[in-house]
Design a protein around this motif. Structure first.
Motif, short mmCIF file in Angstrom:
data_model
loop_
_atom_site.label_atom_id
_atom_site.label_comp_id
_atom_site.label_asym_id
_atom_site.label_seq_id
_atom_site.Cartn_x
_atom_site.Cartn_y
_atom_site.Cartn_z
N GLY A 175 -18.89 51.30 7.97
CA GLY A 175 -17.60 51.49 8.63
C GLY A 175 -17.57 50.91 10.04
N TYR A 176 -18.56 50.08 10.35
CA TYR A 176 -18.66 49.50 11.70
C TYR A 176 -18.69 47.98 11.60
N THR A 177 -19.79 47.48 11.05
CA THR A 177 -19.93 46.02 10.95
C THR A 177 -19.80 45.54 9.50
N ASP A 178 -19.44 46.44 8.58
CA ASP A 178 -19.41 46.02 7.17
C ASP A 178 -18.00 45.89 6.60
N TYR A 179 -16.96 45.92 7.44
CA TYR A 179 -15.62 45.65 6.90
C TYR A 179 -15.55 44.18 6.49
N PRO A 180 -15.09 43.89 5.27
CA PRO A 180 -15.10 42.50 4.80
C PRO A 180 -14.12 41.60 5.55
N GLN A 181 -14.52 40.35 5.71
CA GLN A 181 -13.63 39.33 6.24
C GLN A 181 -13.07 38.54 5.07
N LEU A 182 -11.99 37.83 5.30
CA LEU A 182 -11.40 37.01 4.24
C LEU A 182 -12.41 35.98 3.77
N GLY A 183 -12.58 35.87 2.48
CA GLY A 183 -13.45 34.82 1.95
C GLY A 183 -14.91 35.02 2.25
N ALA A 184 -15.28 36.22 2.68
CA ALA A 184 -16.70 36.50 2.95
C ALA A 184 -16.93 37.95 2.64
N THR A 185 -18.16 38.38 2.62
CA THR A 185 -18.40 39.78 2.35
C THR A 185 -18.58 40.57 3.63
N ASN A 186 -19.37 40.06 4.57
CA ASN A 186 -19.47 40.77 5.84
C ASN A 186 -19.82 39.88 7.03
N ALA A 187 -20.99 39.24 7.02
CA ALA A 187 -21.49 38.62 8.26
C ALA A 187 -20.50 37.62 8.84
N ILE A 188 -20.70 37.31 10.14
CA ILE A 188 -19.78 36.37 10.78
C ILE A 188 -20.21 34.93 10.52
N LEU A 245 -22.92 42.63 17.27
CA LEU A 245 -22.36 42.05 16.05
C LEU A 245 -20.91 42.50 15.86
N TYR A 246 -20.67 43.79 16.07
CA TYR A 246 -19.33 44.36 15.91
C TYR A 246 -18.30 43.62 16.77
N TYR A 247 -18.62 43.43 18.05
CA TYR A 247 -17.65 42.77 18.92
C TYR A 247 -17.57 41.27 18.59
N SER A 253 -6.77 50.68 15.36
CA SER A 253 -7.42 50.89 14.06
C SER A 253 -7.34 49.66 13.14
N ALA A 254 -6.28 48.86 13.25
CA ALA A 254 -6.19 47.67 12.40
C ALA A 254 -7.31 46.67 12.74
N PHE A 255 -7.65 46.57 14.02
CA PHE A 255 -8.73 45.65 14.41
C PHE A 255 -10.09 46.22 14.05
N LEU A 256 -10.18 47.54 14.13
CA LEU A 256 -11.42 48.21 13.75
C LEU A 256 -11.78 47.85 12.30
N ALA A 257 -10.78 47.86 11.43
CA ALA A 257 -11.02 47.67 10.00
C ALA A 257 -10.90 46.21 9.56
N ASN A 258 -10.37 45.35 10.43
CA ASN A 258 -10.16 43.94 10.07
C ASN A 258 -10.69 43.04 11.17
N GLY A 274 -0.78 36.09 6.26
CA GLY A 274 -0.06 37.14 5.54
C GLY A 274 -0.95 37.83 4.51
N ALA A 275 -2.24 37.91 4.81
CA ALA A 275 -3.21 38.50 3.87
C ALA A 275 -3.18 40.03 3.98
N PRO A 276 -3.57 40.73 2.91
CA PRO A 276 -3.62 42.20 2.98
C PRO A 276 -4.68 42.68 3.96
N LEU A 277 -4.48 43.90 4.46
CA LEU A 277 -5.42 44.45 5.45
C LEU A 277 -6.35 45.47 4.82
N ASN A 278 -7.60 45.52 5.31
CA ASN A 278 -8.50 46.62 4.94
C ASN A 278 -7.98 47.91 5.56
#
Ligand SMILES: Cc1cc2nc3c(=O)[nH]c(=O)nc-3n(C[C@H](O)[C@H](O)[C@H](O)COP(=O)(O)O)c2cc1C
Length: 356
Positions: free
Chosen positions: A343-356, A41-43, A310-315, A325-329
Motif C-alpha cells: 500500500g506504499y510502493t506497490d500501487y501499479p503504474q500503467l503498463g507496469a506492475t510496480n517499479a519505476i 522509492l515512493y516519492y 489520496s488519488a496520488f497516494l494510490a496512483n 483518461g485511464a482508470p484510477l487505482n
C-alpha cells in the motif's frame, strides 16, 4: 483546452504541470524519525507531479505527534532525506518538505523522556490518538512560555536550513489540520494574554514569526504555507474564522511567498473567493478534487495549481492517467500508516506492475 498540463511558475520554480501531490503522513520512518529507502522509492515513483510535497516532518522531537513519523533535526535524518531528494531529482521531479509541529496533538509516549506536549494554552483536545500502545486519550498540554515560543520559531528556522541542506527545493509550513500553528491561530485553543493571543492579529503572530524565520533561510520564493479554514479536525475551534484567515492572508503579501495552499473540507464560506484576491503568489487548492473539478478550478481562474492527496497516494502516475483518461487505482485506507511496502510502493503504474 486542458490547463492541468500547462506549466506554472511557483516562486523560484517552473512546474511542468499543475498537479501537486499533497503532503501525506505515511509513517514509514523508524523510531528515530529516519525515513528508510522505501521512502525514496515512493516519492521518486510520483516524480511526474508538477510538485511533490512531503508528509509532515517534525522540526524538533517535541513536534512529533504520530508513531513512525520522520524528522529533520538529526544528521541521520538529514542523510536519509538527501537520498529522497536525490531520487526525486534523478526522476525529474521537484519536492518541498512540509514542516509539521503537532503541538498538543501528540502524546507523552511519542515525546522525548515522556514530555508533556506543548501548546499556546493548557487546553486538552477532545478525542484520542494512536500511540505505540494503541489508542489513548489526548493529555492536557503545557502552555509555552514566551521564551519557549522564540525557541520553537528557531527550530523552524533550523529545520528549513537542514531541509535545504538535504536538497529540498523549498519548504511548506503546515498551518492546517489543528496542529501547533493552527492552535495559535484559533480562539478555542489560544487563550494567551500576551502578544501571541487575544486579537486575530495577535493569534496570527506565531505563524508570521515562523514564516519570517523560514523566509530568512530559504527566501520567500521557496516557502509555501498550507491552511484549512473551518476544517473542524483535531478539536480545533475558532469563533471568527473569516476574520482570522483574511487577517492572516493580508499579512502574507510582505513575504512574497511561493504559494498559499488552501485545503477546504466542507467549509460554509467560499474561502477561495475570499482569500485568493488577497494573496500575491501562486494559489493552490485541494480537498476532494478530481480531474474535472481541478480543470474547472484552473480554467475559471480559481486556482493556479491543484493538489491531490489520496488519488496520488494510490496512483504514482496520476498525471499520465489523467492525460490518457485511464482508470484510477483505489486507495487502501488500511495501509495508509502501516509499515512496509504494501500500500506504499506497490500501487501499479500503467503498463507496469510496480517499479519505476
Ligand atoms: C494518508 C493521509 C495522510 C495525510 N497527512 C497529511 C500531512 O502530513 N500533512 C498535511 O498537511 N495533510 C495531510 N493529509 C491531508 C492531505 O494533504 C489533503 O489535504 C487531503 O487528503 C485532501 O486531499 P484529497 O481529497 O485529494 O485526498 C493527509 C491525507 C491522507 C489521505
Amino acid at each position: 483546452m486542458s490547463q492541468l498540463f500547462t506549466p506554472v511558475r511557483i516562486g523560484r520554480h517552473t512546474l511542468p504541470n499543475r498537479l501537486v501531490m499533497a503532503p501525506m503522513t505515511r509513517s514509514r520512518a523508524d523510531d528515530a524519525g529516519v525515513p528508510d529507502d522505501l521512502v525514496s522509492l515512493y516519492y521518486a515513483q510520483r516524480a511526474s507531479a508538477g510538485l511533490l510535497i512531503t508528509e509532515g516532518v517534525f522540526p524538533s522531537a517535541m513536534g512529533k505527534g504520530y508513531v513512525r513519523t520522520p524528522g529533520i533535526e538529526t544528521d541521520a535524518q538529514i542523510a536519509a532525506w538527501e537520498k529522497v531528494t536525490a531520487a526525486v531529482h534523478a526522476a525529474g521531479g521537484r519536492i518541498f518538505m512540509q514542516l509539521m509541529h503537532c503541538g498538543r496533538i501528540s502524546h507523552p509516549s511519542l515525546l522525548p523522556d515522556g514530555a508533556q506536549p506543548v501548546a499556546p494554552s493548557a487546553i486538552r483536545p477532545a478525542g484520542q490518538t494512536w500511540t505505540g500502545s494503541g489508542l489513548q486519550d489526548f493529555v492536557t498540554p503545557r502552555e509555552l512560555r514566551i521564551d519557549e515560543i522564540a525557541a520553537v520559531i528557531d527550530e523552524y528556522r533550523m529545520a528549513t536550513r537542514r531541509a535545504l541542506e538535504a536538497g529540498f527545493d523549498g519548504v511548506e509550513l503546515h498551518a492546517a489540520s489543528g496542529y501547533l500553528p493552527e492552535q495559535f491561530l484559533s480562539s478555542g485553543s489560544n487563550l494567551r494574554q500576551d502578544q501571541y493571543g487575544g486579537s486575530a492579529t495577535n493569534r496570527a503572530r506565531f505563524v508570521l514569526d515562523v514564516l519570517a524565520a523560514m523566509v530568512a533561510e530559504a527566501g520567500g520564493d521557496r516557502v509555501g504555507i498550507k491552511i484549512s479554514p473551518e476544517m473542524n479536525f483535531n478539536s480545533i475551534e475558532d469563533a471568527s474564522p473569516r476574520e482570522t484567515y483574511t487577517g492572516l492572508v493580508d499579512r502574507l503579501r510582505d513575504f512574497n511567498l511561493a504559494y498559499l495552499h488552501v485545503a477546504l473540507f466542507g467549509a460554509t464560506t467560499d474561502y477561495h473567493a475570499l482569500l485568493r484576491p488577497r494573496f500575491n503568489g501562486a494559489y493552490l487548492i485541494g480537498g476532494g478534487l478530481g480531474q474535472a473539478s481541478a480543470e474547472a478550478a484552473l480554467s475559471d481562474g480559481r486556482a493556479d495549481a491543484t493538489v491531490f492527496g489520496s488519488a496520488f497516494l494510490a496512483n504514482p502516475d496520476l498525471p499520465e492517467r489523467f492525460r490518457r483518461g485511464a482508470p484510477l487505482n483505489t486507495p487502501d485506507k488500511n495501509t495508509f500508516y502501516s509499515p512496509g511496502a504494501e500500500g506504499y510502493t506497490d500501487y501499479p503504474q500503467l503498463g507496469a506492475t510496480n517499479a519505476i
